[in-house]
Design an enzyme around this catalytic site. Structure first.
Site, short mmCIF file in Angstrom:
data_model
loop_
_atom_site.label_atom_id
_atom_site.label_comp_id
_atom_site.label_asym_id
_atom_site.label_seq_id
_atom_site.Cartn_x
_atom_site.Cartn_y
_atom_site.Cartn_z
N ASN A 74 40.27 -46.11 -3.32
CA ASN A 74 39.01 -46.87 -3.40
C ASN A 74 38.87 -47.84 -2.23
O ASN A 74 37.84 -47.88 -1.55
CB ASN A 74 38.94 -47.64 -4.72
CG ASN A 74 38.81 -46.71 -5.92
OD1 ASN A 74 38.49 -45.53 -5.76
ND2 ASN A 74 39.07 -47.22 -7.10
N THR A 108 -8.61 -49.10 16.49
CA THR A 108 -8.35 -49.40 15.09
C THR A 108 -9.01 -48.29 14.28
O THR A 108 -10.07 -47.79 14.65
CB THR A 108 -8.93 -50.77 14.65
OG1 THR A 108 -10.36 -50.71 14.71
CG2 THR A 108 -8.43 -51.89 15.55
N HIS A 109 -8.36 -47.88 13.20
CA HIS A 109 -8.86 -46.76 12.38
C HIS A 109 -9.01 -45.47 13.19
O HIS A 109 -9.83 -44.61 12.86
CB HIS A 109 -10.20 -47.11 11.73
CG HIS A 109 -10.19 -48.39 10.97
ND1 HIS A 109 -9.78 -48.48 9.67
CD2 HIS A 109 -10.55 -49.65 11.36
CE1 HIS A 109 -9.89 -49.76 9.26
NE2 HIS A 109 -10.34 -50.48 10.28
N SER A 121 5.12 -21.81 22.79
CA SER A 121 4.82 -21.02 21.59
C SER A 121 5.42 -19.63 21.74
O SER A 121 5.52 -19.10 22.86
CB SER A 121 3.31 -20.91 21.40
OG SER A 121 2.98 -19.89 20.48
N LYS A 126 0.69 -22.61 25.56
CA LYS A 126 1.06 -23.82 24.82
C LYS A 126 2.20 -24.60 25.46
O LYS A 126 3.16 -24.03 25.97
CB LYS A 126 1.47 -23.45 23.38
CG LYS A 126 0.35 -22.89 22.52
CD LYS A 126 -0.81 -23.84 22.38
CE LYS A 126 -0.44 -25.14 21.70
NZ LYS A 126 -0.01 -24.96 20.30
N ASN A 173 4.10 -27.54 23.62
CA ASN A 173 4.13 -28.25 22.34
C ASN A 173 5.06 -29.47 22.41
O ASN A 173 6.20 -29.35 22.87
CB ASN A 173 4.63 -27.32 21.24
CG ASN A 173 3.73 -26.12 21.06
OD1 ASN A 173 2.51 -26.23 21.17
ND2 ASN A 173 4.31 -24.97 20.77
N GLU A 199 7.45 -34.78 17.82
CA GLU A 199 7.12 -34.45 16.43
C GLU A 199 8.36 -34.55 15.54
O GLU A 199 8.29 -35.03 14.40
CB GLU A 199 6.50 -33.06 16.36
CG GLU A 199 5.10 -33.01 16.96
CD GLU A 199 4.52 -31.60 17.02
OE1 GLU A 199 3.33 -31.49 17.33
OE2 GLU A 199 5.26 -30.63 16.75
N TYR A 234 34.70 -48.95 -10.22
CA TYR A 234 34.53 -47.70 -9.48
C TYR A 234 34.11 -46.57 -10.41
O TYR A 234 34.57 -46.47 -11.55
CB TYR A 234 35.83 -47.31 -8.77
CG TYR A 234 35.72 -45.96 -8.11
CD1 TYR A 234 34.99 -45.80 -6.93
CD2 TYR A 234 36.30 -44.83 -8.68
CE1 TYR A 234 34.84 -44.56 -6.33
CE2 TYR A 234 36.16 -43.58 -8.08
CZ TYR A 234 35.43 -43.45 -6.91
OH TYR A 234 35.28 -42.22 -6.33
N GLN A 247 31.18 -41.22 -4.71
CA GLN A 247 31.60 -40.26 -3.69
C GLN A 247 30.39 -39.65 -2.99
O GLN A 247 30.43 -39.34 -1.80
CB GLN A 247 32.42 -39.16 -4.37
CG GLN A 247 32.77 -37.97 -3.51
CD GLN A 247 33.59 -36.95 -4.29
OE1 GLN A 247 34.51 -37.32 -5.02
NE2 GLN A 247 33.26 -35.68 -4.15
N LYS A 300 28.55 -40.75 0.53
CA LYS A 300 29.01 -40.45 1.89
C LYS A 300 28.11 -39.45 2.59
O LYS A 300 27.71 -39.63 3.75
CB LYS A 300 30.45 -39.96 1.87
CG LYS A 300 31.47 -41.02 1.54
CD LYS A 300 32.88 -40.57 1.82
CE LYS A 300 33.32 -39.46 0.91
NZ LYS A 300 34.77 -39.14 1.06
#
Length: 429
Positions: free
Chosen positions: A112, A157-158, A280, A286, A288, A293, A319, A324, A327
Protein backbone atom coordinates in the site's frame (compact mmCIF):
# COMPACT_ATOMS: atom_id res chain seq x y z
CA UNK A 1 4.18 -16.41 -12.14
CA UNK A 2 6.52 -16.11 -9.17
CA UNK A 3 5.20 -16.96 -5.69
CA UNK A 4 2.60 -14.46 -4.54
CA UNK A 5 3.71 -12.24 -1.68
CA UNK A 6 0.46 -12.84 0.19
CA UNK A 7 0.07 -16.56 -0.55
CA UNK A 8 -0.57 -18.75 2.51
CA UNK A 9 0.62 -22.36 2.92
CA UNK A 10 -1.89 -24.93 1.76
CA UNK A 11 -4.06 -22.44 -0.15
CA UNK A 12 -4.31 -23.05 -3.88
CA UNK A 13 -4.44 -20.09 -6.26
CA UNK A 14 -7.20 -20.18 -8.86
CA UNK A 15 -5.74 -18.96 -12.18
CA UNK A 16 -8.95 -17.31 -13.37
CA UNK A 17 -9.48 -15.49 -10.11
CA UNK A 18 -5.85 -14.45 -9.95
CA UNK A 19 -6.02 -13.05 -13.48
CA UNK A 20 -8.99 -10.93 -12.40
CA UNK A 21 -7.21 -9.80 -9.24
CA UNK A 22 -3.97 -8.85 -10.95
CA UNK A 23 -5.60 -7.36 -14.03
CA UNK A 24 -3.00 -5.50 -16.05
CA UNK A 25 -1.14 -4.36 -12.93
CA UNK A 26 2.21 -5.74 -13.98
CA UNK A 27 2.02 -3.91 -17.32
CA UNK A 28 0.87 -0.65 -15.74
CA UNK A 29 3.60 -0.84 -13.11
CA UNK A 30 6.19 -0.34 -15.84
CA UNK A 31 5.20 3.34 -15.68
CA UNK A 32 6.59 3.88 -12.21
CA UNK A 33 8.87 0.87 -11.78
CA UNK A 34 11.98 3.04 -11.49
CA UNK A 35 10.27 5.15 -8.83
CA UNK A 36 9.37 1.95 -6.96
CA UNK A 37 13.03 0.93 -7.07
CA UNK A 38 14.14 4.33 -5.77
CA UNK A 39 11.64 4.11 -2.90
CA UNK A 40 12.87 0.60 -2.10
CA UNK A 41 16.39 1.97 -1.79
CA UNK A 42 15.18 4.66 0.61
CA UNK A 43 13.27 2.07 2.64
CA UNK A 44 16.33 -0.16 2.83
CA UNK A 45 18.42 2.73 4.11
CA UNK A 46 15.80 3.36 6.75
CA UNK A 47 15.90 -0.27 7.84
CA UNK A 48 19.66 -0.10 8.18
CA UNK A 49 19.37 3.06 10.29
CA UNK A 50 17.21 1.22 12.85
CA UNK A 51 19.26 -2.00 12.85
CA UNK A 52 17.04 -4.28 10.76
CA UNK A 53 19.67 -4.45 8.02
CA UNK A 54 23.44 -4.48 8.48
CA UNK A 55 25.66 -2.11 6.55
CA UNK A 56 26.78 -5.00 4.31
CA UNK A 57 23.20 -6.06 3.66
CA UNK A 58 22.27 -2.50 2.69
CA UNK A 59 25.25 -2.35 0.33
CA UNK A 60 24.11 -5.56 -1.35
CA UNK A 61 20.51 -4.38 -1.67
CA UNK A 62 21.55 -0.97 -3.01
CA UNK A 63 23.79 -2.60 -5.61
CA UNK A 64 21.10 -5.01 -6.78
CA UNK A 65 18.48 -2.29 -6.95
CA UNK A 66 20.82 -0.17 -9.07
CA UNK A 67 21.48 -3.13 -11.35
CA UNK A 68 17.77 -3.84 -11.64
CA UNK A 69 17.11 -0.21 -12.63
CA UNK A 70 19.85 -0.39 -15.28
CA UNK A 71 18.52 -3.70 -16.59
CA UNK A 72 15.00 -2.30 -16.80
CA UNK A 73 16.14 0.77 -18.72
CA UNK A 74 18.14 -1.33 -21.17
CA UNK A 75 15.40 -3.93 -21.64
CA UNK A 76 17.49 -6.72 -20.13
CA UNK A 77 14.86 -7.07 -17.43
CA UNK A 78 11.22 -7.05 -18.53
CA UNK A 79 8.35 -6.56 -16.14
CA UNK A 80 5.87 -9.13 -17.44
CA UNK A 81 3.35 -11.81 -16.47
CA UNK A 82 5.98 -13.74 -14.51
CA UNK A 83 5.20 -11.33 -11.68
CA UNK A 84 2.00 -10.28 -9.96
CA UNK A 85 3.08 -6.63 -10.03
CA UNK A 86 6.12 -4.41 -9.95
CA UNK A 87 6.43 -4.63 -6.17
CA UNK A 88 6.68 -8.42 -6.19
CA UNK A 89 9.16 -8.25 -9.07
CA UNK A 90 11.54 -6.11 -7.01
CA UNK A 91 11.34 -8.44 -4.05
CA UNK A 92 11.72 -11.53 -6.24
CA UNK A 93 14.84 -10.08 -7.84
CA UNK A 94 16.40 -9.29 -4.45
CA UNK A 95 15.58 -12.74 -3.07
CA UNK A 96 16.99 -14.39 -6.18
CA UNK A 97 20.25 -12.45 -5.94
CA UNK A 98 20.62 -12.04 -2.16
CA UNK A 99 18.64 -14.83 -0.50
CA UNK A 100 17.58 -14.01 3.05
CA UNK A 101 18.82 -10.45 2.74
CA UNK A 102 16.32 -9.91 -0.04
CA UNK A 103 13.59 -11.37 2.14
CA UNK A 104 14.18 -8.61 4.67
CA UNK A 105 13.33 -5.72 2.31
CA UNK A 106 9.61 -5.76 3.02
CA UNK A 107 10.05 -5.41 6.77
CA UNK A 108 7.96 -2.46 7.96
CA UNK A 109 6.26 -1.67 4.67
CA UNK A 110 3.19 -2.72 2.72
CA UNK A 111 2.43 -2.77 -0.96
CA UNK A 112 0.00 0.00 0.00
CA UNK A 113 2.65 2.54 0.90
CA UNK A 114 4.86 1.15 -1.87
CA UNK A 115 2.34 2.05 -4.54
CA UNK A 116 1.55 5.34 -2.84
CA UNK A 117 5.14 6.56 -2.81
CA UNK A 118 5.86 5.37 -6.36
CA UNK A 119 2.71 7.08 -7.63
CA UNK A 120 3.53 10.26 -5.72
CA UNK A 121 7.02 10.42 -7.22
CA UNK A 122 5.57 9.75 -10.69
CA UNK A 123 2.98 12.50 -10.24
CA UNK A 124 5.66 15.01 -9.25
CA UNK A 125 7.58 14.15 -12.41
CA UNK A 126 4.51 14.48 -14.64
CA UNK A 127 3.41 17.76 -13.07
CA UNK A 128 6.91 19.15 -13.59
CA UNK A 129 6.61 18.17 -17.24
CA UNK A 130 3.17 19.79 -17.43
CA UNK A 131 4.53 23.00 -15.94
CA UNK A 132 7.50 23.06 -18.30
CA UNK A 133 5.37 22.54 -21.42
CA UNK A 134 2.91 25.23 -20.34
CA UNK A 135 5.79 27.64 -19.76
CA UNK A 136 7.19 26.83 -23.18
CA UNK A 137 3.83 27.47 -24.83
CA UNK A 138 3.37 30.70 -22.86
CA UNK A 139 6.84 31.93 -23.77
CA UNK A 140 6.24 31.31 -27.47
CA UNK A 141 2.87 33.05 -27.32
CA UNK A 142 4.41 36.05 -25.55
CA UNK A 143 7.16 36.37 -28.13
CA UNK A 144 4.64 36.42 -30.92
CA UNK A 145 2.32 38.77 -29.03
CA UNK A 146 5.05 41.38 -28.97
CA UNK A 147 6.13 40.81 -32.55
CA UNK A 148 2.59 40.82 -33.97
CA UNK A 149 0.90 43.33 -31.69
CA UNK A 150 -0.26 45.53 -34.57
CA UNK A 151 -1.43 42.81 -36.98
CA UNK A 152 -5.22 43.28 -37.30
CA UNK A 153 -7.39 40.23 -36.64
CA UNK A 154 -11.19 40.14 -36.40
CA UNK A 155 -12.47 39.65 -32.88
CA UNK A 156 -15.48 37.37 -32.55
CA UNK A 157 -18.28 36.78 -30.09
CA UNK A 158 -20.86 34.06 -30.74
CA UNK A 159 -18.74 33.24 -33.82
CA UNK A 160 -19.96 36.53 -35.31
CA UNK A 161 -17.73 39.44 -36.25
CA UNK A 162 -17.59 41.78 -33.28
CA UNK A 163 -14.74 44.30 -33.08
CA UNK A 164 -11.30 44.89 -34.52
CA UNK A 165 -8.73 42.89 -32.58
CA UNK A 166 -5.13 41.89 -33.28
CA UNK A 167 -2.92 38.86 -33.52
CA UNK A 168 -1.05 40.32 -30.56
CA UNK A 169 -4.16 40.24 -28.40
CA UNK A 170 -4.91 36.68 -29.51
CA UNK A 171 -1.41 35.61 -28.55
CA UNK A 172 -1.46 37.50 -25.24
CA UNK A 173 -4.64 35.71 -24.20
CA UNK A 174 -3.07 32.31 -24.70
CA UNK A 175 0.16 33.41 -23.06
CA UNK A 176 -1.62 34.36 -19.85
CA UNK A 177 -3.74 31.21 -20.01
CA UNK A 178 -0.72 28.94 -20.13
CA UNK A 179 1.07 30.99 -17.46
CA UNK A 180 -1.90 30.26 -15.21
CA UNK A 181 -1.80 26.59 -16.19
CA UNK A 182 1.89 26.42 -15.37
CA UNK A 183 1.33 28.01 -11.99
CA UNK A 184 -1.49 25.60 -11.24
CA UNK A 185 0.72 22.62 -12.10
CA UNK A 186 3.49 24.00 -9.86
CA UNK A 187 1.13 24.68 -6.96
CA UNK A 188 -0.47 21.26 -7.27
CA UNK A 189 2.94 19.61 -7.28
CA UNK A 190 3.80 21.48 -4.07
CA UNK A 191 0.52 20.38 -2.48
CA UNK A 192 1.04 16.67 -3.21
CA UNK A 193 4.75 16.79 -2.35
CA UNK A 194 4.25 14.65 0.75
CA UNK A 195 5.98 11.34 1.51
CA UNK A 196 3.64 8.44 2.39
CA UNK A 197 6.41 5.84 2.71
CA UNK A 198 6.43 4.36 6.21
CA UNK A 199 2.66 4.48 6.66
CA UNK A 200 2.55 0.78 5.71
CA UNK A 201 -1.04 -0.41 5.23
CA UNK A 202 -2.37 2.80 6.71
CA UNK A 203 -1.78 2.18 10.41
CA UNK A 204 1.99 2.33 10.80
CA UNK A 205 4.18 -0.46 12.18
CA UNK A 206 5.80 -1.32 15.50
CA UNK A 207 9.20 -0.11 14.32
CA UNK A 208 10.73 3.34 14.78
CA UNK A 209 11.06 3.93 11.05
CA UNK A 210 13.15 6.96 10.12
CA UNK A 211 10.50 8.53 7.90
CA UNK A 212 12.22 11.91 7.96
CA UNK A 213 15.30 10.39 6.34
CA UNK A 214 13.23 8.71 3.63
CA UNK A 215 11.43 12.00 3.00
CA UNK A 216 14.70 13.83 2.51
CA UNK A 217 16.30 11.07 0.45
CA UNK A 218 13.38 10.90 -1.99
CA UNK A 219 13.22 14.67 -2.37
CA UNK A 220 9.81 15.24 -0.83
CA UNK A 221 8.94 18.61 0.63
CA UNK A 222 7.37 17.11 3.73
CA UNK A 223 6.25 13.89 5.33
CA UNK A 224 2.60 12.86 5.13
CA UNK A 225 2.21 12.55 8.87
CA UNK A 226 -0.97 10.60 9.62
CA UNK A 227 -0.60 7.00 8.48
CA UNK A 228 -4.35 6.83 7.99
CA UNK A 229 -4.38 9.92 5.74
CA UNK A 230 -1.81 8.33 3.44
CA UNK A 231 -4.51 5.87 2.40
CA UNK A 232 -7.25 8.51 2.36
CA UNK A 233 -5.19 10.63 -0.04
CA UNK A 234 -4.94 7.89 -2.66
CA UNK A 235 -7.07 8.97 -5.57
CA UNK A 236 -7.52 12.44 -4.09
CA UNK A 237 -3.99 13.49 -5.02
CA UNK A 238 -4.29 11.82 -8.43
CA UNK A 239 -7.47 13.80 -9.07
CA UNK A 240 -5.74 17.05 -8.15
CA UNK A 241 -2.93 16.30 -10.59
CA UNK A 242 -5.38 15.43 -13.36
CA UNK A 243 -7.29 18.64 -12.68
CA UNK A 244 -4.08 20.64 -13.11
CA UNK A 245 -3.38 18.85 -16.37
CA UNK A 246 -7.03 19.31 -17.35
CA UNK A 247 -6.71 23.07 -16.97
CA UNK A 248 -4.02 23.07 -19.66
CA UNK A 249 -6.06 20.66 -21.77
CA UNK A 250 -9.05 23.00 -21.70
CA UNK A 251 -6.88 25.79 -23.09
CA UNK A 252 -5.36 23.44 -25.62
CA UNK A 253 -8.86 22.45 -26.73
CA UNK A 254 -9.92 26.06 -27.23
CA UNK A 255 -6.80 27.13 -29.08
CA UNK A 256 -7.19 24.07 -31.30
CA UNK A 257 -10.77 25.12 -31.99
CA UNK A 258 -9.59 28.59 -33.04
CA UNK A 259 -7.03 27.06 -35.37
CA UNK A 260 -9.59 24.64 -36.79
CA UNK A 261 -11.72 27.61 -37.77
CA UNK A 262 -8.89 29.89 -38.86
CA UNK A 263 -7.39 27.26 -41.19
CA UNK A 264 -10.69 26.64 -42.98
CA UNK A 265 -11.20 28.13 -46.46
CA UNK A 266 -14.04 30.23 -45.07
CA UNK A 267 -11.58 32.05 -42.78
CA UNK A 268 -8.19 31.46 -44.36
CA UNK A 269 -6.36 33.27 -41.57
CA UNK A 270 -3.78 30.60 -40.69
CA UNK A 271 -1.52 28.14 -42.50
CA UNK A 272 -0.28 25.17 -40.47
CA UNK A 273 3.18 23.60 -40.82
CA UNK A 274 3.00 20.73 -43.32
CA UNK A 275 3.80 18.13 -40.65
CA UNK A 276 0.61 19.08 -38.81
CA UNK A 277 -1.77 18.21 -41.64
CA UNK A 278 -2.67 14.96 -43.38
CA UNK A 279 -4.48 14.00 -46.58
CA UNK A 280 -7.63 12.18 -47.49
CA UNK A 281 -7.63 8.57 -48.65
CA UNK A 282 -10.00 9.46 -51.48
CA UNK A 283 -9.91 13.25 -52.03
CA UNK A 284 -6.57 14.34 -53.50
CA UNK A 285 -7.22 18.01 -52.76
CA UNK A 286 -7.53 17.67 -48.98
CA UNK A 287 -5.15 19.00 -46.33
CA UNK A 288 -6.78 17.95 -43.10
CA UNK A 289 -5.80 19.57 -39.77
CA UNK A 290 -5.82 16.20 -38.01
CA UNK A 291 -3.24 17.12 -35.38
CA UNK A 292 -5.19 20.06 -34.01
CA UNK A 293 -8.41 18.05 -34.17
CA UNK A 294 -6.84 15.33 -32.04
CA UNK A 295 -5.46 18.02 -29.72
CA UNK A 296 -9.02 19.27 -29.41
CA UNK A 297 -10.19 15.80 -28.48
CA UNK A 298 -7.49 15.06 -25.92
CA UNK A 299 -9.33 16.73 -23.06
CA UNK A 300 -11.80 13.85 -23.25
CA UNK A 301 -9.09 11.41 -22.13
CA UNK A 302 -8.19 13.56 -19.13
CA UNK A 303 -11.84 14.12 -18.23
CA UNK A 304 -12.53 10.38 -18.52
CA UNK A 305 -9.61 9.62 -16.20
CA UNK A 306 -10.94 12.09 -13.63
CA UNK A 307 -14.42 10.66 -13.89
CA UNK A 308 -13.24 7.08 -13.46
CA UNK A 309 -11.23 7.92 -10.34
CA UNK A 310 -14.03 10.04 -8.86
CA UNK A 311 -16.43 7.13 -9.22
CA UNK A 312 -13.95 4.79 -7.55
CA UNK A 313 -13.57 7.03 -4.51
CA UNK A 314 -17.02 6.38 -3.05
CA UNK A 315 -15.29 4.30 -0.38
CA UNK A 316 -14.92 4.32 3.41
CA UNK A 317 -11.53 4.90 5.01
CA UNK A 318 -8.71 2.40 4.75
CA UNK A 319 -7.38 0.54 1.75
CA UNK A 320 -9.69 -1.20 -0.71
CA UNK A 321 -8.64 -3.17 -3.78
CA UNK A 322 -10.86 -0.96 -5.96
CA UNK A 323 -8.11 1.66 -5.71
CA UNK A 324 -5.93 -0.51 -7.96
CA UNK A 325 -8.08 0.67 -10.88
CA UNK A 326 -6.95 4.28 -10.44
CA UNK A 327 -3.58 3.50 -12.01
CA UNK A 328 -4.83 2.75 -15.51
CA UNK A 329 -6.96 5.88 -15.62
CA UNK A 330 -4.14 8.05 -14.30
CA UNK A 331 -1.54 6.75 -16.73
CA UNK A 332 -3.88 7.04 -19.71
CA UNK A 333 -4.96 10.58 -18.84
CA UNK A 334 -1.43 11.89 -18.38
CA UNK A 335 -0.09 9.85 -21.30
CA UNK A 336 -2.53 11.33 -23.80
CA UNK A 337 -2.51 14.80 -22.28
CA UNK A 338 1.24 15.28 -22.21
CA UNK A 339 1.61 13.76 -25.67
CA UNK A 340 -0.70 16.42 -27.07
CA UNK A 341 0.70 19.28 -25.00
CA UNK A 342 4.24 18.48 -26.14
CA UNK A 343 3.27 19.26 -29.74
CA UNK A 344 1.88 22.70 -28.94
CA UNK A 345 5.00 24.91 -28.56
CA UNK A 346 6.36 23.98 -31.99
CA UNK A 347 2.93 24.48 -33.56
CA UNK A 348 2.68 27.95 -32.05
CA UNK A 349 6.17 28.82 -33.24
CA UNK A 350 5.63 27.73 -36.84
CA UNK A 351 1.99 28.57 -37.68
CA UNK A 352 1.70 31.48 -40.10
CA UNK A 353 -0.90 34.23 -40.41
CA UNK A 354 -2.45 35.43 -43.65
CA UNK A 355 -2.68 39.19 -42.90
CA UNK A 356 -4.47 40.01 -46.15
CA UNK A 357 -7.32 37.62 -45.38
CA UNK A 358 -7.51 38.89 -41.80
CA UNK A 359 -7.71 42.51 -42.88
CA UNK A 360 -10.27 41.72 -45.60
CA UNK A 361 -12.57 40.24 -42.94
CA UNK A 362 -12.77 43.60 -41.10
CA UNK A 363 -16.10 45.05 -42.24
CA UNK A 364 -17.52 48.49 -41.31
CA UNK A 365 -19.82 47.06 -38.61
CA UNK A 366 -16.77 46.16 -36.51
CA UNK A 367 -16.03 49.85 -35.85
CA UNK A 368 -19.50 50.50 -34.36
CA UNK A 369 -18.31 49.99 -30.80
CA UNK A 370 -15.49 52.50 -31.36
CA UNK A 371 -18.09 55.00 -32.58
CA UNK A 372 -20.31 54.45 -29.53
CA UNK A 373 -17.40 54.96 -27.14
CA UNK A 374 -16.23 58.08 -29.01
CA UNK A 375 -19.72 59.61 -28.74
CA UNK A 376 -19.83 58.77 -25.04
CA UNK A 377 -16.41 60.35 -24.54
CA UNK A 378 -17.83 63.53 -26.10
CA UNK A 379 -20.53 63.64 -23.42
CA UNK A 380 -23.44 61.71 -24.93
CA UNK A 381 -25.06 59.18 -22.53
CA UNK A 382 -23.76 55.80 -23.56
CA UNK A 383 -27.19 54.30 -24.18
CA UNK A 384 -27.96 57.08 -26.64
CA UNK A 385 -24.53 56.66 -28.21
CA UNK A 386 -25.21 52.94 -28.49
CA UNK A 387 -28.45 53.54 -30.39
CA UNK A 388 -26.82 55.96 -32.80
CA UNK A 389 -23.87 53.64 -33.41
CA UNK A 390 -26.29 50.75 -34.07
CA UNK A 391 -27.55 52.55 -37.20
CA UNK A 392 -25.84 50.89 -40.23
CA UNK A 393 -26.06 54.22 -42.00
CA UNK A 394 -23.39 55.55 -39.67
CA UNK A 395 -20.96 52.69 -40.22
CA UNK A 396 -17.83 53.45 -42.18
CA UNK A 397 -14.80 51.41 -42.99
CA UNK A 398 -12.28 52.47 -40.38
CA UNK A 399 -8.55 52.29 -39.93
CA UNK A 400 -7.74 49.09 -38.01
CA UNK A 401 -4.43 50.48 -36.71
CA UNK A 402 -6.19 53.53 -35.30
CA UNK A 403 -8.87 51.35 -33.74
CA UNK A 404 -6.25 49.20 -32.04
CA UNK A 405 -4.22 52.19 -30.85
CA UNK A 406 -7.32 53.78 -29.33
CA UNK A 407 -8.10 50.68 -27.25
CA UNK A 408 -6.12 51.89 -24.25
CA UNK A 409 -7.79 50.08 -21.36
CA UNK A 410 -5.15 47.94 -19.61
CA UNK A 411 -4.79 44.60 -21.37
CA UNK A 412 -6.31 45.84 -24.63
CA UNK A 413 -4.44 46.40 -27.89
CA UNK A 414 -3.34 49.94 -27.02
CA UNK A 415 -1.91 48.93 -23.62
CA UNK A 416 -1.18 45.23 -23.68
CA UNK A 417 0.96 45.15 -20.52
CA UNK A 418 3.11 42.33 -21.88
CA UNK A 419 5.80 43.28 -19.37
CA UNK A 420 3.54 42.08 -16.56
CA UNK A 421 3.13 38.72 -18.29
CA UNK A 422 6.87 38.47 -18.85
CA UNK A 423 7.40 39.09 -15.12
CA UNK A 424 4.96 36.32 -14.17
CA UNK A 425 6.61 33.97 -16.63
CA UNK A 426 10.05 34.70 -15.22
CA UNK A 427 8.82 34.09 -11.66
CA UNK A 428 7.66 30.58 -12.61
CA UNK A 429 10.99 29.49 -14.05
Amino acid sequence: MSDLLWQKPGVAVDAQIQAFLAGDDVILDREFFLHDIAASRAHAEGLQRIGILSADELTGIAHELGTLADDFRSGTFVLDERFEDGHSAIEARLVDRLGDTGRRIHTGRSRNDQVLVATRLWLKEKLARTQALCLEAAEMALQRAGAEAGVPLPGYTHLQRAVVSSAGMWWAGWAEAFIDDSQRARDTAAWIDANPLGSAAGYGVNLALDRDHATQMLGFGRMQVAATYAQLSRGKFELAALEALGSAMLDLRRIAWDLSLFTSAEFGFVALPPEYVTGSSIMPNKRNPDVIELMRGTYASVAAAKSEIEHLLSLPSGYHRDLQVTKGALFHGFGKGLQALALLPDLLRRMQWNPDAMRAALDPSMYATDLAVDLARQGMPFRDAYRQAADPGRWEQGDPQASLAARVSPGAAGDMRLDALHARLAALR
